[in-house]
Scaffold this active site. Structure first.
Site, PDB file in Angstrom:
ATOM      1  N   TYR A  54       9.195  -5.646  -9.116  1.00  0.00           N
ATOM      2  CA  TYR A  54       8.481  -5.379  -7.853  1.00  0.00           C
ATOM      3  C   TYR A  54       9.012  -6.299  -6.751  1.00  0.00           C
ATOM      4  O   TYR A  54       9.332  -5.852  -5.650  1.00  0.00           O
ATOM      5  CB  TYR A  54       6.980  -5.597  -8.079  1.00  0.00           C
ATOM      6  CG  TYR A  54       6.089  -5.240  -6.909  1.00  0.00           C
ATOM      7  CD1 TYR A  54       5.609  -3.948  -6.752  1.00  0.00           C
ATOM      8  CD2 TYR A  54       5.718  -6.199  -5.976  1.00  0.00           C
ATOM      9  CE1 TYR A  54       4.773  -3.618  -5.684  1.00  0.00           C
ATOM     10  CE2 TYR A  54       4.888  -5.883  -4.919  1.00  0.00           C
ATOM     11  CZ  TYR A  54       4.414  -4.596  -4.778  1.00  0.00           C
ATOM     12  OH  TYR A  54       3.595  -4.288  -3.722  1.00  0.00           O
ATOM     13  N   ASP A 114      -4.016  -1.542  -2.194  1.00  0.00           N
ATOM     14  CA  ASP A 114      -5.080  -1.505  -3.199  1.00  0.00           C
ATOM     15  C   ASP A 114      -6.378  -2.102  -2.651  1.00  0.00           C
ATOM     16  O   ASP A 114      -7.469  -1.584  -2.879  1.00  0.00           O
ATOM     17  CB  ASP A 114      -4.652  -2.266  -4.460  1.00  0.00           C
ATOM     18  CG  ASP A 114      -3.318  -1.752  -5.006  1.00  0.00           C
ATOM     19  OD1 ASP A 114      -2.941  -0.623  -4.675  1.00  0.00           O
ATOM     20  OD2 ASP A 114      -2.671  -2.507  -5.755  1.00  0.00           O
ATOM     21  N   GLU A 166       4.287   5.670  -1.864  1.00  0.00           N
ATOM     22  CA  GLU A 166       4.431   4.621  -2.886  1.00  0.00           C
ATOM     23  C   GLU A 166       5.540   3.659  -2.492  1.00  0.00           C
ATOM     24  O   GLU A 166       6.616   4.093  -2.052  1.00  0.00           O
ATOM     25  CB  GLU A 166       4.751   5.285  -4.224  1.00  0.00           C
ATOM     26  CG  GLU A 166       4.177   4.575  -5.410  1.00  0.00           C
ATOM     27  CD  GLU A 166       2.651   4.632  -5.431  1.00  0.00           C
ATOM     28  OE1 GLU A 166       2.015   3.659  -4.975  1.00  0.00           O
ATOM     29  OE2 GLU A 166       2.109   5.636  -5.903  1.00  0.00           O
ATOM     30  N   HIS A 167       5.250   2.377  -2.648  1.00  0.00           N
ATOM     31  CA  HIS A 167       6.172   1.309  -2.246  1.00  0.00           C
ATOM     32  C   HIS A 167       6.479   1.382  -0.739  1.00  0.00           C
ATOM     33  O   HIS A 167       7.566   1.036  -0.297  1.00  0.00           O
ATOM     34  CB  HIS A 167       7.456   1.333  -3.091  1.00  0.00           C
ATOM     35  CG  HIS A 167       7.209   0.894  -4.509  1.00  0.00           C
ATOM     36  ND1 HIS A 167       7.142  -0.431  -4.872  1.00  0.00           N
ATOM     37  CD2 HIS A 167       6.954   1.611  -5.635  1.00  0.00           C
ATOM     38  CE1 HIS A 167       6.887  -0.510  -6.180  1.00  0.00           C
ATOM     39  NE2 HIS A 167       6.745   0.707  -6.653  1.00  0.00           N
ATOM     40  N   ASP A 224       3.739   0.344   1.396  1.00  0.00           N
ATOM     41  CA  ASP A 224       2.777  -0.548   2.086  1.00  0.00           C
ATOM     42  C   ASP A 224       3.425  -1.850   2.551  1.00  0.00           C
ATOM     43  O   ASP A 224       3.208  -2.286   3.683  1.00  0.00           O
ATOM     44  CB  ASP A 224       1.487  -0.793   1.270  1.00  0.00           C
ATOM     45  CG  ASP A 224       1.665  -1.465  -0.079  1.00  0.00           C
ATOM     46  OD1 ASP A 224       2.821  -1.642  -0.518  1.00  0.00           O
ATOM     47  OD2 ASP A 224       0.629  -1.822  -0.697  1.00  0.00           O
ATOM     48  N   GLU A 264      -4.878 -12.596  -3.879  1.00  0.00           N
ATOM     49  CA  GLU A 264      -3.943 -12.101  -4.905  1.00  0.00           C
ATOM     50  C   GLU A 264      -2.546 -12.704  -4.699  1.00  0.00           C
ATOM     51  O   GLU A 264      -1.891 -13.121  -5.648  1.00  0.00           O
ATOM     52  CB  GLU A 264      -3.902 -10.571  -4.838  1.00  0.00           C
ATOM     53  CG  GLU A 264      -2.967  -9.965  -5.831  1.00  0.00           C
ATOM     54  CD  GLU A 264      -3.647  -9.067  -6.849  1.00  0.00           C
ATOM     55  OE1 GLU A 264      -4.819  -8.689  -6.670  1.00  0.00           O
ATOM     56  OE2 GLU A 264      -2.974  -8.744  -7.842  1.00  0.00           O
ATOM     57  N   SER A 313      -7.797  -5.157 -10.557  1.00  0.00           N
ATOM     58  CA  SER A 313      -7.885  -6.481  -9.923  1.00  0.00           C
ATOM     59  C   SER A 313      -8.394  -6.371  -8.485  1.00  0.00           C
ATOM     60  O   SER A 313      -9.236  -7.174  -8.072  1.00  0.00           O
ATOM     61  CB  SER A 313      -6.559  -7.233 -10.000  1.00  0.00           C
ATOM     62  OG  SER A 313      -5.495  -6.429  -9.609  1.00  0.00           O
ATOM     63  N   GLY A 372      -4.862  -3.154 -16.413  1.00  0.00           N
ATOM     64  CA  GLY A 372      -3.418  -3.053 -16.661  1.00  0.00           C
ATOM     65  C   GLY A 372      -2.891  -1.631 -16.679  1.00  0.00           C
ATOM     66  O   GLY A 372      -1.761  -1.395 -17.067  1.00  0.00           O
TER      67      GLY A 372
END
Ligand code: GLA
Length: 385
Positions: free
Chosen positions: A220, A171, A34-35, A37, A159, A127, A121
């Site tokens: 973020y 994602d 996580e975090h 990429d 995006e 998305s 969400g």
């Protein structure tokens, strides 16, 4: 009625005939990594059996006419003159069309209906699912060969530069390239992927805290900047290039915040590779241990958890069928996940729901999920490219 049937039926209602093409693209959970990429590191997400579906037929006039059935909202786009008007879901369609054209692809139009069951969400990447389903639709009607990594990059650009959210590549990659029954180890620098099977007799449970946080984007972006600053300090292109030993040797020179942020990324990259290895061996306990360690690191070093995510992970871990649990996605709210013994799924779900309600006063949404296929064409006649 399945979503595919509802998409088919909705199309017939709008256009008076059956659709020629149906595509779908899934949401995702991230098992670990996580975090990492946007630090050129490793992630281990899996596509889930919740998806966005589009039933469509080609149009010859360079337009896209789309009807979002769930939202009861429609849009018409002219591919030659796309304009960002800050619409809601329609900006994803425009963004993908824009990004494909920027990448040099000549696009043809289509008309169709969109339907889905990826909660919006909740941190399950609805998305990215919409972007990849849209890209899949365009690729079919326009005769663009389907290259998952290339299409993931196109959608990430949509995006980043059209919708204006600075996400990494995870994602879009998993929505493009997911494999049934497997998570995908993704090297976010080379975009090489390796399917890794879920350990036998385990289930992944999505534990939605039913909390959504504002300010997610600004926090973020701040984390991204902190990671970039730490990479500059180590004199490398990205934190991916810092080994645990290199980190330890110079960590004391960093200020407290950057040291914690960098420590999360360096250790998380290592955990992700170890997790893939544990999964290949079918070692559920080790996989679970690494997931729980990831949660602690996200909470303590990266500071992106929340009271509710912590409560949910703690409730999950208390159940004896649970191998490990952690928050998933960007954080600050949204979902946690747990790896559990498959035969205990029902008892686990009701026990954790009660525990979480007791701890927070909030009713969670809990579902078992299966590892699903990435973006795909469900039906299309041979005449279409
Ligand atoms: C969000 C982003 C991803 C990734 C995760 C954190 O989901 O869209 O690119 O950075 O947060 O791992």
């Amino acid at each position: 009625m399945s979503l595919q049937q509802r998409a088919d039926q909705g199309f017939r209602r709008d256009f008076g005939q059956p659709p020629t093409i149906i595509v779908r693209a899934p949401g995702r959970v991230n098992l670990i990594g996580e975090h990492t990429d946007y630090n050129d590191g490793f992630v281990l997400p899996m596509a889930i059996d919740r998806a966005i579906w589009i039933a469509l037929q080609p149009r010859a006039d360079g337009r896209v006419v789309a009807h979002a059935l769930d939202l009861d909202d429609a849009t018409t786009l002219t591919l030659e003159t796309l304009e960002n008007t800050g619409e809601d879901w329609a900006e994803y369609l425009k963004g993908v069309a824009w990004s494909l054209q920027e990448a040099g692809y000549a696009l043809d139009g289509w008309e169709g209906v969109i339907i889905g069951d990826v909660p919006r969400g909740a941190g399950l990447s609805s998305s990215a699912a919409l972007e990849l389903a849209t890209a899949r639709a365009f690729s079919l009607v326009s005769g663009i060969p389907w290259d998952p990594a290339e299409m993931a990059k196109v959608c990430q650009r949509a995006e980043n530069d059209w919708v204006g959210v600075q996400c990494g590549i995870m994602d879009q990659m998993i929505a493009a390239a997911g494999q049934p029954g497997h998570a995908l180890l993704i090297d976010c620098r080379s975009l090489d992927t390796e399917p890794v099977p879920l350990p036998p007799e385990t289930a992944v449970i999505v534990l939605d805290t039913a909390t959504r946080r504002g300010l997610v984007d600004s926090i973020y972006n701040e984390r991204r900047e902190q990671c970039e600053a730490a990479a500059r300090f180590f004199g490398v292109p990205a934190l991916r290039d810092v080994s645990a030993a290199q980190f330890e040797a110079r960590a004391h020179e960093l200020d407290d915040t950057l040291r914690s942020r960098a420590r999360h990324v360096v250790t998380e990259n290592a955990r992700t590779l170890q997790a893939a290895e544990a999964m290949r061996r079918g070692d559920r306990r080790e996989m679970g241990r690494l997931m729980s360690a990831s949660h602690a690191s996200l909470r303590d070093d990266f500071a992106v958890s929340s009271r509710e995510l912590d409560a949910m992970a703690a409730c999950a871990r208390r159940h004896d069928a649970c191998y490990g649990a952690r928050m998933t996605g960007a954080g600050f709210g949204g979902c946690a996940i747990a790896l559990i013994r498959a035969d205990a799924a029902q008892h686990f779900s009701s026990t954790v729901a009660a525990c979480y309600r007791e701890a927070t006063g909030i009713s969670p949404n809990i579902h078992v999920c299966q590892a699903a296929q990435g973006a795909e064409v469900v039906t299309a006649p041979d005449i279409v490219h």
